[in-house]
Design a protein around this motif. Sequence first.
Motif, PDB file in Angstrom:
ATOM      1  N   LYS A 443       0.813  -1.217   0.000  1.00 53.76           N
ATOM      2  CA  LYS A 443       0.000   0.000   0.000  1.00 53.76           C
ATOM      3  C   LYS A 443       0.848   1.271   0.000  1.00 53.76           C
ATOM      4  N   SER A 444       1.904   1.296   0.812  1.00 46.79           N
ATOM      5  CA  SER A 444       2.691   2.528   0.934  1.00 46.79           C
ATOM      6  C   SER A 444       3.424   2.849  -0.365  1.00 46.79           C
ATOM      7  N   PHE A 445       3.901   1.824  -1.060  1.00 44.41           N
ATOM      8  CA  PHE A 445       4.591   2.059  -2.332  1.00 44.41           C
ATOM      9  C   PHE A 445       3.602   2.536  -3.388  1.00 44.41           C
ATOM     10  N   TYR A 446       2.401   1.971  -3.369  1.00 38.63           N
ATOM     11  CA  TYR A 446       1.357   2.372  -4.319  1.00 38.63           C
ATOM     12  C   TYR A 446       0.977   3.839  -4.119  1.00 38.63           C
ATOM     13  N   THR A 447       0.723   4.232  -2.884  1.00 37.38           N
ATOM     14  CA  THR A 447       0.276   5.606  -2.625  1.00 37.38           C
ATOM     15  C   THR A 447       1.410   6.619  -2.772  1.00 37.38           C
ATOM     16  N   ALA A 448       2.653   6.146  -2.730  1.00 37.58           N
ATOM     17  CA  ALA A 448       3.791   7.061  -2.903  1.00 37.58           C
ATOM     18  C   ALA A 448       3.810   7.688  -4.290  1.00 37.58           C
ATOM     19  N   GLY A 449       3.053   7.097  -5.232  1.00 42.18           N
ATOM     20  CA  GLY A 449       3.016   7.647  -6.583  1.00 42.18           C
ATOM     21  C   GLY A 449       1.892   8.631  -6.830  1.00 42.18           C
ATOM     22  N   PHE A 450       1.013   8.833  -5.850  1.00 38.48           N
ATOM     23  CA  PHE A 450      -0.116   9.740  -6.054  1.00 38.48           C
ATOM     24  C   PHE A 450       0.371  11.166  -6.304  1.00 38.48           C
ATOM     25  N   ARG A 451      -0.174  11.758  -7.363  1.00 41.60           N
ATOM     26  CA  ARG A 451       0.140  13.135  -7.759  1.00 41.60           C
ATOM     27  C   ARG A 451       1.642  13.356  -7.977  1.00 41.60           C
ATOM     28  N   GLU A 452       2.322  12.292  -8.354  1.00 40.37           N
ATOM     29  CA  GLU A 452       3.757  12.389  -8.648  1.00 40.37           C
ATOM     30  C   GLU A 452       4.042  12.041 -10.110  1.00 40.37           C
ATOM     31  N   TRP A 453       3.011  12.132 -10.949  1.00 42.03           N
ATOM     32  CA  TRP A 453       3.158  11.688 -12.331  1.00 42.03           C
ATOM     33  C   TRP A 453       4.083  12.586 -13.144  1.00 42.03           C
ATOM     34  N   SER A 454       4.256  13.804 -12.706  1.00 42.62           N
ATOM     35  CA  SER A 454       5.176  14.691 -13.415  1.00 42.62           C
ATOM     36  C   SER A 454       6.469  14.901 -12.640  1.00 42.62           C
ATOM     37  N   ASP A 455       6.616  14.179 -11.533  1.00 36.42           N
ATOM     38  CA  ASP A 455       7.766  14.431 -10.676  1.00 36.42           C
ATOM     39  C   ASP A 455       8.500  13.132 -10.334  1.00 36.42           C
ATOM     40  N   LYS A 456       8.188  12.565  -9.168  1.00 31.04           N
ATOM     41  CA  LYS A 456       8.996  11.454  -8.663  1.00 31.04           C
ATOM     42  C   LYS A 456       8.850  10.174  -9.481  1.00 31.04           C
ATOM     43  N   ILE A 457       7.696   9.968 -10.102  1.00 27.82           N
ATOM     44  CA  ILE A 457       7.547   8.788 -10.960  1.00 27.82           C
ATOM     45  C   ILE A 457       8.550   8.856 -12.108  1.00 27.82           C
ATOM     46  N   GLN A 458       8.655  10.028 -12.720  1.00 28.81           N
ATOM     47  CA  GLN A 458       9.627  10.184 -13.806  1.00 28.81           C
ATOM     48  C   GLN A 458      11.061  10.098 -13.282  1.00 28.81           C
ATOM     49  N   GLU A 459      11.280  10.605 -12.071  1.00 29.03           N
ATOM     50  CA  GLU A 459      12.617  10.513 -11.483  1.00 29.03           C
ATOM     51  C   GLU A 459      13.016   9.059 -11.254  1.00 29.03           C
ATOM     52  N   ASN A 493       7.050  12.955 -21.225  1.00 27.91           N
ATOM     53  CA  ASN A 493       7.526  13.900 -20.216  1.00 27.91           C
ATOM     54  C   ASN A 493       9.022  13.742 -19.962  1.00 27.91           C
ATOM     55  N   CYS A 494       9.464  12.496 -19.824  1.00 24.67           N
ATOM     56  CA  CYS A 494      10.892  12.256 -19.597  1.00 24.67           C
ATOM     57  C   CYS A 494      11.717  12.759 -20.776  1.00 24.67           C
ATOM     58  N   LEU A 495      11.181  12.606 -21.982  1.00 26.33           N
ATOM     59  CA  LEU A 495      11.923  12.972 -23.188  1.00 26.33           C
ATOM     60  C   LEU A 495      12.217  14.466 -23.245  1.00 26.33           C
ATOM     61  N   TYR A 496      11.178  15.296 -23.048  1.00 23.66           N
ATOM     62  CA  TYR A 496      11.428  16.734 -23.215  1.00 23.66           C
ATOM     63  C   TYR A 496      12.134  17.344 -22.004  1.00 23.66           C
ATOM     64  N   LYS A 497      11.971  16.733 -20.825  1.00 26.14           N
ATOM     65  CA  LYS A 497      12.599  17.290 -19.628  1.00 26.14           C
ATOM     66  C   LYS A 497      14.061  16.880 -19.475  1.00 26.14           C
ATOM     67  N   ASN A 498      14.452  15.804 -20.156  1.00 28.86           N
ATOM     68  CA  ASN A 498      15.797  15.258 -19.941  1.00 28.86           C
ATOM     69  C   ASN A 498      16.520  15.024 -21.268  1.00 28.86           C
ATOM     70  N   PRO A 499      16.787  16.099 -22.008  1.00 30.38           N
ATOM     71  CA  PRO A 499      17.487  15.931 -23.285  1.00 30.38           C
ATOM     72  C   PRO A 499      18.897  15.390 -23.114  1.00 30.38           C
ATOM     73  N   ASP A 500      19.430  15.494 -21.890  1.00 31.45           N
ATOM     74  CA  ASP A 500      20.764  14.957 -21.626  1.00 31.45           C
ATOM     75  C   ASP A 500      20.748  13.442 -21.448  1.00 31.45           C
ATOM     76  N   ILE A 501      19.553  12.853 -21.255  1.00 34.21           N
ATOM     77  CA  ILE A 501      19.446  11.403 -21.044  1.00 34.21           C
ATOM     78  C   ILE A 501      18.936  10.694 -22.291  1.00 34.21           C
ATOM     79  N   TYR A 502      17.857  11.224 -22.895  1.00 36.34           N
ATOM     80  CA  TYR A 502      17.164  10.495 -23.954  1.00 36.34           C
ATOM     81  C   TYR A 502      17.432  11.098 -25.332  1.00 36.34           C
ATOM     82  N   SER A 503      17.764  10.218 -26.271  1.00 31.91           N
ATOM     83  CA  SER A 503      18.027  10.650 -27.644  1.00 31.91           C
ATOM     84  C   SER A 503      16.752  10.736 -28.469  1.00 31.91           C
ATOM     85  N   CYS A 504      15.742   9.956 -28.102  1.00 32.96           N
ATOM     86  CA  CYS A 504      14.459   9.972 -28.800  1.00 32.96           C
ATOM     87  C   CYS A 504      13.437   9.269 -27.918  1.00 32.96           C
TER      88      CYS A 504
END
Length: 628
Positions: A443-459, A493-504
């Motif tokens: 349960k705690s791991f599941y709820t840790a992703g709430f409202r983190e779709w643009s933040d910690k999930i991508q991290e 989201n990961c693509l445009y925020k992290n041009p240093d990581i992803y080539s496409c």
Amino acid sequence: MSKRFILLILVAVIWSCKNANEKKVIPVDNFFRTQDKAYYHVSPDGKSLSYLKLQDKKLDLFVEDIEKGTVKQLTHLKEKSISFYFWTSNNELIYYTEDESKERRSDLFVVSKDGTSHKQLSSNEKNKVRVIEDQLIDDKYIIVASNKRDSTVFDVYRLNVRTGNMDIAAKNPGNITEWVTDNKGILKIAVASDGVNETLLYRENESLPFKPVTTNNFETTLQPVAFAENEADVLFAISNVNRDKNALVALDLKTGKEKQVLFGNDTLNVVDAKYSKAKKKMIFVTCESWKKEKFYLDDSTKVRYSKIDKLLPNTEWRIMDKDKGDNVFVVRTYTDKNPGSYYLYVSGQSKLKKLADINPSINEKDMSDMKPITFKSRDGLNINGYLTLPKGTKTTNLPVVVLPHNGPGGRNTWGYNADVQFLANRGYAVLQVNYRGSGGYGKSFYTAGFREWSDKIQEDVNDGVKWLISKKIANPKKIAIYGNGLGGFIALNCLYKNPDIYSCGGSNSGVISLFSYLTTIPPFLKSNLQMYYEIFGNPETDTDYIRFASPVFHADRFKAPVFIAQNPKDPRVNVAQGVQFVKELKKRNVPVTYIEKEEGPNPVLRQQGRTALYKALEAFLQENLNKK
């Protein structure tokens, strides 16, 4: 021995070594081939075996006499395709067909196993039907849920398979999300939701009103499995009430309290539990860590299933269907490198009969191992996932494709995955990350992703890539990211925020706007809307966050090449918005590959759509990773 002869031997040895290590490129079609035979079911008496078989680009329904081996074709479909079917008695089957339209208009039929009786129960319906109790009651009724009265809710009906009449058995007041019958087909359980809190309701018989038993937040699991037949007012359920991991419990429906924990463990999460009507008891639970594992609650079942283990060594297997007496089983096998096969197992004979290979085009010797991995996120969470390395190549400095999974609450699982094996065969290391918010880890791991779709999930996903780079597995200049649904949302989201990581990167039927995603939730899921707001944010009160999280509003920040695929008949996809997004990217000179593919109930069209999709994806990755 002459020098010339020695030279010839050396050349031959070098050539054979080269061939042994040379990568075998497997055609795209082979990975995504439609099954010729599938969806096997056993009749309740264990005498007949049914299945769908590909005939003239349609899956038709067949029945085989298990003892005699005689086969009867029951359908000859021309337009609509079978979505599901089931045995409703020893001699009758019900099947449900859908067309290719966006509304998925449906028909319902009942047919005798010898084909002499064939009756249409409904025609060209827009409403949906869910089967609650599939075995005949009083030789004429099955229990179904349907949203025919109101598209936003599912009422319960007694469907008369002799006349096609549907008589309402329980009217949904607007907040019921689930209905459950007991082992005799009597409707006794309802689950009500206000979008955030869920209440389990119970009645002893159908003449009494439902009364609340217990209420929990939607973050908490309380999933009914079966009623105890030897003890009144007791429900077996998968529950994480007052615990982090799911357990199998016996719930007192009078008090709402747990009477017994049948299986529970602080480190293992119960994902499934099986009840035997023949034995009148729970027989095993399935837990999933990096892969699924059975834990037996009944010794005789353990002995019986151990015989299947011996007949099927070095493979995973699960029971897809069985007869009423628990004597005849349809078993499906699989591994990470083998899609598997279907078998018929008769316990009295202790032998297997092979029914069909799921994909005979795949040779497991050509496939790659899917290995579990664990790494630490930047804020200290243990993140699990899987890594699949291409076969027959070096294991360092590899091009990588990251595949974030769909959601919410989904997860990657160990087993054969055609997408993964296709990419590995093309020379890519494939990284699958079970980011916070994934199911199966408590349960705690599941709820840790709430409202983190643009933040910690991508991290979490990015941290997985950095872990691969630190292990020298990934070539830091050749990393792509691609996903389906909300996996596509994460990828973009990961693509445009992290041009240093992803080539496409790319998206297949991906969410590009949370505004659109939350407003296109089907009417019958509207009662869960507040739950979605808790997970993603409320588009009315969290407007700034929703806008920030949605890639459609950030076309100006994309620089790397983008792959976009859409299904124009998917009711959850705003195709026009996707097309406009592509235009905005092209205006800014972002290289875009855009493809529209159709995936509906027709298996042949589905395979054609997948083949076109993956050929386009292959070319996209070849252009933007391998040529760098």
